[in-house]
Design a protein around this motif. Structure first.
Motif, PDB file in Angstrom:
ATOM      1  N   SER A  59       0.850  -1.189   0.000  1.00  0.00           N
ATOM      2  CA  SER A  59       0.000   0.000   0.000  1.00  0.00           C
ATOM      3  C   SER A  59       0.887   1.240   0.000  1.00  0.00           C
ATOM      4  O   SER A  59       2.006   1.218   0.520  1.00  0.00           O
ATOM      5  CB  SER A  59      -0.883  -0.022   1.253  1.00  0.00           C
ATOM      6  N   ALA A  84      -4.056   1.165  -4.874  1.00  0.00           N
ATOM      7  CA  ALA A  84      -5.235   0.295  -4.779  1.00  0.00           C
ATOM      8  C   ALA A  84      -5.218  -0.580  -3.526  1.00  0.00           C
ATOM      9  O   ALA A  84      -6.276  -1.026  -3.071  1.00  0.00           O
ATOM     10  CB  ALA A  84      -5.339  -0.587  -6.024  1.00  0.00           C
ATOM     11  N   LEU A  85      -4.043  -0.806  -2.938  1.00  0.00           N
ATOM     12  CA  LEU A  85      -3.960  -1.632  -1.724  1.00  0.00           C
ATOM     13  C   LEU A  85      -4.244  -0.843  -0.451  1.00  0.00           C
ATOM     14  O   LEU A  85      -4.343  -1.429   0.624  1.00  0.00           O
ATOM     15  CB  LEU A  85      -2.586  -2.306  -1.632  1.00  0.00           C
ATOM     16  N   ALA A  88      -7.794  -1.651   0.936  1.00  0.00           N
ATOM     17  CA  ALA A  88      -8.390  -2.453  -0.133  1.00  0.00           C
ATOM     18  C   ALA A  88      -9.346  -3.507   0.402  1.00  0.00           C
ATOM     19  O   ALA A  88      -9.166  -4.047   1.496  1.00  0.00           O
ATOM     20  CB  ALA A  88      -7.286  -3.135  -0.927  1.00  0.00           C
ATOM     21  N   GLU A  89     -10.329  -3.805  -0.408  1.00  0.00           N
ATOM     22  CA  GLU A  89     -11.235  -4.927  -0.162  1.00  0.00           C
ATOM     23  C   GLU A  89     -10.517  -6.210  -0.578  1.00  0.00           C
ATOM     24  O   GLU A  89      -9.573  -6.174  -1.391  1.00  0.00           O
ATOM     25  CB  GLU A  89     -12.518  -4.758  -0.990  1.00  0.00           C
ATOM     26  N   GLU A  91     -11.260  -8.473  -2.676  1.00  0.00           N
ATOM     27  CA  GLU A  91     -11.274  -8.689  -4.120  1.00  0.00           C
ATOM     28  C   GLU A  91     -10.144  -7.921  -4.815  1.00  0.00           C
ATOM     29  O   GLU A  91      -9.539  -8.410  -5.776  1.00  0.00           O
ATOM     30  CB  GLU A  91     -12.624  -8.269  -4.721  1.00  0.00           C
ATOM     31  N   THR A  92      -9.862  -6.716  -4.324  1.00  0.00           N
ATOM     32  CA  THR A  92      -8.781  -5.904  -4.885  1.00  0.00           C
ATOM     33  C   THR A  92      -7.435  -6.542  -4.587  1.00  0.00           C
ATOM     34  O   THR A  92      -6.544  -6.587  -5.447  1.00  0.00           O
ATOM     35  CB  THR A  92      -8.844  -4.471  -4.322  1.00  0.00           C
ATOM     36  N   ALA A  95      -6.978  -9.554  -6.854  1.00  0.00           N
ATOM     37  CA  ALA A  95      -6.624  -9.145  -8.217  1.00  0.00           C
ATOM     38  C   ALA A  95      -5.153  -8.740  -8.294  1.00  0.00           C
ATOM     39  O   ALA A  95      -4.453  -9.102  -9.248  1.00  0.00           O
ATOM     40  CB  ALA A  95      -7.518  -8.003  -8.680  1.00  0.00           C
ATOM     41  N   ALA A  96      -4.663  -8.008  -7.294  1.00  0.00           N
ATOM     42  CA  ALA A  96      -3.252  -7.607  -7.279  1.00  0.00           C
ATOM     43  C   ALA A  96      -2.347  -8.831  -7.187  1.00  0.00           C
ATOM     44  O   ALA A  96      -1.321  -8.915  -7.871  1.00  0.00           O
ATOM     45  CB  ALA A  96      -2.986  -6.652  -6.118  1.00  0.00           C
TER      46      ALA A  96
END
Length: 169
Positions: A59, A84-85, A88-89, A91-92, A95-96
């Motif tokens: 993050s 995005a981290l 983040a939820e 799901e995020t 995806a990362a």
């Protein structure tokens, strides 16, 4: 390192941050002295078990970057910072991770998302009283029998370790 056909995730919640300045934006809050001590303890624990990453997803928050720096892992890569981290939820985070290229990936993030993400990963969660709440500096080490992170599926990992430094919450 892990055997061929395996991937390892080292999932770390940032260490304890400072609330000394109530006007400071959350994203900019640094670690407090206890957080720095816990990060150093975590780094010693990781090194003692040879849990060393070849890729780090972090993050952009000051406290996650400072947690990683305070681990003091010799030869560890520069972190790849991802806005995005930040809070983040799951799901995020998934995806990362699916886009990661390293064999041993370290990811540093925040609660509540990181606790929920950690719960999605192993087939059987670690038997540790603090796993569900994932306190500051908590770390899950989980292996997956996959050739690529893109093949990652929830609840297919093997939890190797869960560690919470003694100097935390």
């Amino acid at each position: 390192m892990t055997p061929d056909g395996h991937r390892r995730l080292i999932l770390i919640r940032h260490a304890k941050s400072s609330w000394d300045d109530a006007e400071m934006p959350d994203h900019d809050r640094p670690l407090n002295p206890r957080g720095k001590r816990a990060s150093a303890e975590l780094g010693q624990w990781l090194a003692s078990r040879d849990y060393l990453p070849d890729q780090v997803l972090c993050s952009t928050a000051a406290r996650t970057q400072q947690t990683y720096a305070a681990l003091g892992l010799e030869g560890a890569p520069e972190p790849e910072l991802a806005r995005a981290l930040y809070h983040a939820e799951p799901e995020t985070m998934l995806a990362a991770l699916k886009a990661a290229t390293g064999q041993v990936v370290m990811m540093l993030g925040h609660n509540p998302g990181i606790a929920a993400f950690a719960a999605l990963l192993p087939a059987e969660p670690p038997h540790h009283a603090d796993f569900a709440r994932y306190p500051t500096a908590a770390t899950l080490v989980v292996d997956f029998e996959i050739d690529s992170w893109a093949a990652l599926e929830p609840h297919r990992g093997s939890a190797l370790d869960f560690f919470v430094p003694s100097g935390r919450d």
